[in-house]
Enzyme design. Structure first.
Site, PDB file in Angstrom:
ATOM      1  N   ASP A 258     -41.183 -11.256  45.938  1.00 28.76           N
ATOM      2  CA  ASP A 258     -41.180 -11.110  47.398  1.00 28.76           C
ATOM      3  C   ASP A 258     -42.141 -12.105  48.055  1.00 28.76           C
ATOM      4  O   ASP A 258     -43.315 -12.187  47.668  1.00 28.76           O
ATOM      5  CB  ASP A 258     -41.622  -9.673  47.732  1.00 28.76           C
ATOM      6  CG  ASP A 258     -41.114  -9.185  49.071  1.00 28.76           C
ATOM      7  OD1 ASP A 258     -40.748 -10.012  49.908  1.00 28.76           O
ATOM      8  OD2 ASP A 258     -41.088  -7.961  49.278  1.00 28.76           O
ATOM      9  N   ASP A 259     -41.641 -12.849  49.040  1.00 25.15           N
ATOM     10  CA  ASP A 259     -42.484 -13.732  49.862  1.00 25.15           C
ATOM     11  C   ASP A 259     -43.261 -14.755  49.039  1.00 25.15           C
ATOM     12  O   ASP A 259     -44.478 -14.905  49.196  1.00 25.15           O
ATOM     13  CB  ASP A 259     -43.462 -12.897  50.695  1.00 25.15           C
ATOM     14  CG  ASP A 259     -42.844 -12.391  51.986  1.00 25.15           C
ATOM     15  OD1 ASP A 259     -41.605 -12.365  52.075  1.00 25.15           O
ATOM     16  OD2 ASP A 259     -43.587 -11.993  52.897  1.00 25.15           O
TER      17      ASP A 259
ATOM     18  N   ARG B 127     -31.633  -9.228  49.898  1.00 24.95           N
ATOM     19  CA  ARG B 127     -31.296  -8.076  49.063  1.00 24.95           C
ATOM     20  C   ARG B 127     -29.833  -7.681  49.239  1.00 24.95           C
ATOM     21  O   ARG B 127     -29.151  -7.309  48.281  1.00 24.95           O
ATOM     22  CB  ARG B 127     -32.238  -6.922  49.372  1.00 24.95           C
ATOM     23  CG  ARG B 127     -33.583  -7.126  48.730  1.00 24.95           C
ATOM     24  CD  ARG B 127     -34.702  -6.275  49.317  1.00 24.95           C
ATOM     25  NE  ARG B 127     -35.908  -6.478  48.534  1.00 24.95           N
ATOM     26  CZ  ARG B 127     -36.682  -7.572  48.563  1.00 24.95           C
ATOM     27  NH1 ARG B 127     -36.368  -8.552  49.391  1.00 24.95           N
ATOM     28  NH2 ARG B 127     -37.746  -7.696  47.809  1.00 24.95           N
TER      29      ARG B 127
ATOM     30  N   LYS C 206     -38.424  -2.326  45.263  1.00 23.68           N
ATOM     31  CA  LYS C 206     -38.163  -2.301  46.711  1.00 23.68           C
ATOM     32  C   LYS C 206     -36.662  -2.314  46.998  1.00 23.68           C
ATOM     33  O   LYS C 206     -35.951  -3.225  46.596  1.00 23.68           O
ATOM     34  CB  LYS C 206     -38.848  -3.526  47.337  1.00 23.68           C
ATOM     35  CG  LYS C 206     -38.500  -3.822  48.776  1.00 23.68           C
ATOM     36  CD  LYS C 206     -39.334  -5.009  49.258  1.00 23.68           C
ATOM     37  CE  LYS C 206     -38.869  -5.540  50.601  1.00 23.68           C
ATOM     38  NZ  LYS C 206     -39.749  -6.628  51.099  1.00 23.68           N
TER      39      LYS C 206
ATOM     40  N   ASP D 247     -37.091 -13.834  47.128  1.00 24.67           N
ATOM     41  CA  ASP D 247     -36.240 -13.421  48.252  1.00 24.67           C
ATOM     42  C   ASP D 247     -36.284 -14.365  49.444  1.00 24.67           C
ATOM     43  O   ASP D 247     -35.381 -14.368  50.268  1.00 24.67           O
ATOM     44  CB  ASP D 247     -36.562 -11.986  48.688  1.00 24.67           C
ATOM     45  CG  ASP D 247     -37.932 -11.850  49.351  1.00 24.67           C
ATOM     46  OD1 ASP D 247     -38.782 -12.753  49.210  1.00 24.67           O
ATOM     47  OD2 ASP D 247     -38.154 -10.818  50.007  1.00 24.67           O
TER      48      ASP D 247
ATOM     49  N   LYS E 271     -40.463 -18.733  55.355  1.00 29.64           N
ATOM     50  CA  LYS E 271     -39.663 -17.523  55.550  1.00 29.64           C
ATOM     51  C   LYS E 271     -39.240 -17.440  57.016  1.00 29.64           C
ATOM     52  O   LYS E 271     -40.018 -17.777  57.904  1.00 29.64           O
ATOM     53  CB  LYS E 271     -40.524 -16.320  55.166  1.00 29.64           C
ATOM     54  CG  LYS E 271     -39.981 -14.953  55.539  1.00 29.64           C
ATOM     55  CD  LYS E 271     -41.005 -13.885  55.181  1.00 29.64           C
ATOM     56  CE  LYS E 271     -40.574 -12.503  55.597  1.00 29.64           C
ATOM     57  NZ  LYS E 271     -41.586 -11.475  55.242  1.00 29.64           N
TER      58      LYS E 271
END
Length: 581
Positions: A38-39, A80, A133, A331, A411
């Protein structure tokens, strides 16, 4: 005659079992593990040029493949949705985040015209597990609708969070199967110190072991969705200590070092220019705080890699590593969001708790908790050293610029810095080459198609009388073998930012700004805009993007996406003892 009848009967029996999928031997089809972080930026992990120690991901890369031009959607929820369904996010109902915008492509919920990978693989005889998540439904209340929770979307077991962000020491919406729980009153998992990244890894290990004990005759699909290294910067002190002083050289020098490493690794062309920096290290005011942010960020990645190592070890001990397809990706690009960094009033930690401690069985409902479990107020702002449970801070734009080396933007955007991700593919029984690179452009939509392909599963045209979208992605199995994909284009849209890639050409624009055109073979860092030199190509690609947008439920584009629409369901501030209901 009797011999011929017996032979026909045998053929019929084999055809039946092969068609049903359920009775195919596990050894004929691989286990599949999809790991999503993530990130994180393109060059954060070791085998993609980063400073953080990731020996386990490096091992997977060394014994497998690294993709140099793999893409996500630029944001967590849409990624996702695409990953799970093999569709563009708008087609799955999640073109933005977890709000209902009143449009087909922006419902904030997985819709009924898509299948998840788990829903496709379970009828083919796979056991299906998830740890981590979820973040593809706006319904997060423990007593609310659960039709889009993991167990209702094809998974046999689930441990993780329904919501998308929160404390690593006390995550909100923490759920086992269909029941929300407190990590401090969980009879099934009580580590010496609770840390969500460890909990995800430990439950993945548990699912594999329990599968081998009770369902070893079946293959399994495991989806591991880490929240590392998303804000807040939370990590264990033992992991943070490893990186003390590692980033003291600052943004510019670290970007130069990374650029050299990614070139040496063959991940980018030596002729591509470095993008401009966004922040000046010489003007950083609170140096110790800024360095601590990156040290904690690295520690979060390090801990995730340790957990992936435990999963690899578990597969080895069970004799399953060679015939397990492991896919690792991210992601979106590095996150420049300033959450918790612009608080003007200096906040300092109290010597002792100033608030009443939370009960062990009290559920955590706040994305940004007001206090830690033991009663310390949660602090934000420059000077608040991140890492502990009573802090909540993002690592900042300057470090995100380092994470995305050598690409532009972050992002949210669909320039390369927002959408470029590593993809590591490890499958000794199915991929012959080792430590090899793959330059074929590919996208998250290809993950579902790949899983269906290697699992020998069927993707139906409808489910429960509802027509399903056809898969948009392509199986990556040909790329595993060094071949190319027959693809017309890859598309993006997020918050009005748009892009299309056809072959070596990419057309991209920020919301309400002009189209930019880049030749990805000559200039993937997007430093030389060719739109003015090729107006006919701009017109052709923009028309192709428009046709896709109309087909894929992307339109209409309009401002205000971030603040309009019905938010996900809100929970009462502090309801108690709901985990037993």
């Amino acid at each position: 005659m009797m011999q011929r009848i017996c032979l026909y009967a045998l053929w019929a029996l084999l055809a039946y079992f092969s068609g049903s999928g359920v009775c195919l031997a596990a050894s004929e089809r691989p286990n599949i593990i999809v790991i999503l972080s993530d990130d994180m930026g393109f060059s954060d992990i070791g085998c993609y040029g980063g400073e953080t120690e990731t020996p386990n991901l490096d091992r997977l890369a060394r014994n497998g493949l690294r993709f140099t031009q793999f893409y996500n959607t630029g944001r967590c929820c849409p990624t996702r949705a695409s990953l799970l369904t093999g569709l563009y996010p708008h087609q799955a109902g999640i073109g933005h985040m977890m709000q209902d915008k009143g449009l087909v492509g922006y419902q904030g919920n997985l819709n009924t015209r898509c299948l998840t990978i788990a829903e496709a693989l379970r009828p083919a005889g796979y056991s299906t597990y998830m740890a981590g998540k979820w973040h593809v439904t706006r319904h997060i209340d423990p007593d609310g609708p659960k039709f889009n929770w993991p167990l209702q979307r094809g998974f046999d077991r689930f441990y993780g969070t329904i919501h998308g962000a929160g404390s690593f020491f006390d995550p909100n919406s923490l759920t086992r199967d269909n029941t929300q729980i407190s990590p401090y009153a969980d009879p099934e998992y009580q580590p010496e110190e609770y840390y969500y990244t460890d909990a995800i890894s430990d439950h993945a290990v548990r699912f594999i072991n329990e599968h081998q004990q009770g369902n070893a005759e079946k293959p399994f699909f495991l989806y591991m969705a880490y929240t590392a290294a998303h804000w807040p910067m939370h990590a264990l002190e033992k992991d943070i200590a490893k990186y003390k002083g590692r980033f003291d050289a600052g943004y510019d020098e670290l970007r130069r070092e990374r650029l050299e490493r990614v070139r040496q690794l063959g991940l980018i062309d030596a002729d591509w220019k470095m993008t401009e920096r966004t922040d000046d290290w010489s003007k950083v005011r609170n140096l110790a705080w800024e360095l601590r942010c990156m040290e904690v960020y690295a520690a979060m990645i390090d801990n995730m890699d340790q957990g992936i190592g435990r999963v690899i070890d578990t597969l080895e001990k069970n004799g399953e590593l060679d015939n397990t397809l492991i896919l690792f990706m991210q992601d979106n690009g590095g996150c420049a969001e300033p959450l918790g960094r612009n608080v003007k009033q200096l906040q300092t930690r109290a010597d002792k708790p100033t608030l009443a401690p939370m009960a062990a069985d009290e559920l955590q409902f706040q994305m940004i908790p007001s206090q830690s479990r033991d009663g310390y107020p949660v602090l934000q702002g420059p000077g608040v050293m991140p890492g502990a449970a009573d802090t909540y801070i993002a690592y900042g734009r300057g470090w995100a610029n380092v994470s995305n080396t050598p690409f532009r933007e972050f992002k949210h955007w669909v320039h390369e810095g927002g959408i470029a991700t590593p993809l590591i593919a490890h499958w000794p029984a199915g991929i012959e080459e080792k430590n090899a690179l793959r330059d074929e452009p590919a996208h998250l939509i290809d993950i579902m198609a790949t899983c269906v392909d290697v699992a020998k599963a069927d993707y139906p045209q409808q489910k429960n009388g509802q027509k399903l979208h056809a898969l948009e992605g392509l199986s990556l199995q040909p790329v595993f073998a060094g071949k190319s994909l027959d693809r017309d284009a890859i598309y993006w849209e997020h918050e009005g930012h748009r892009a299309i890639r056809v072959g070596d050409w990419k057309l991209v624009s920020k919301f309400k700004q002009d189209w930019e055109l880049y030749n990805m073979q000559a200039d993937r860092t997007e430093t030389n805009n060719l739109a003015g030199q090729h107006p006919d190509r701009v017109a052709e690609l923009s028309a192709q993007w428009q046709t896709w947008a109309e087909r894929a439920d992307v339109l209409p584009l309009r401002p205000g996406w971030r603040n309009s629409g019905k938010q996900h369901q809100k929970s009462p501030a502090k309801p108690k003892n709901k985990q037993n209901k």
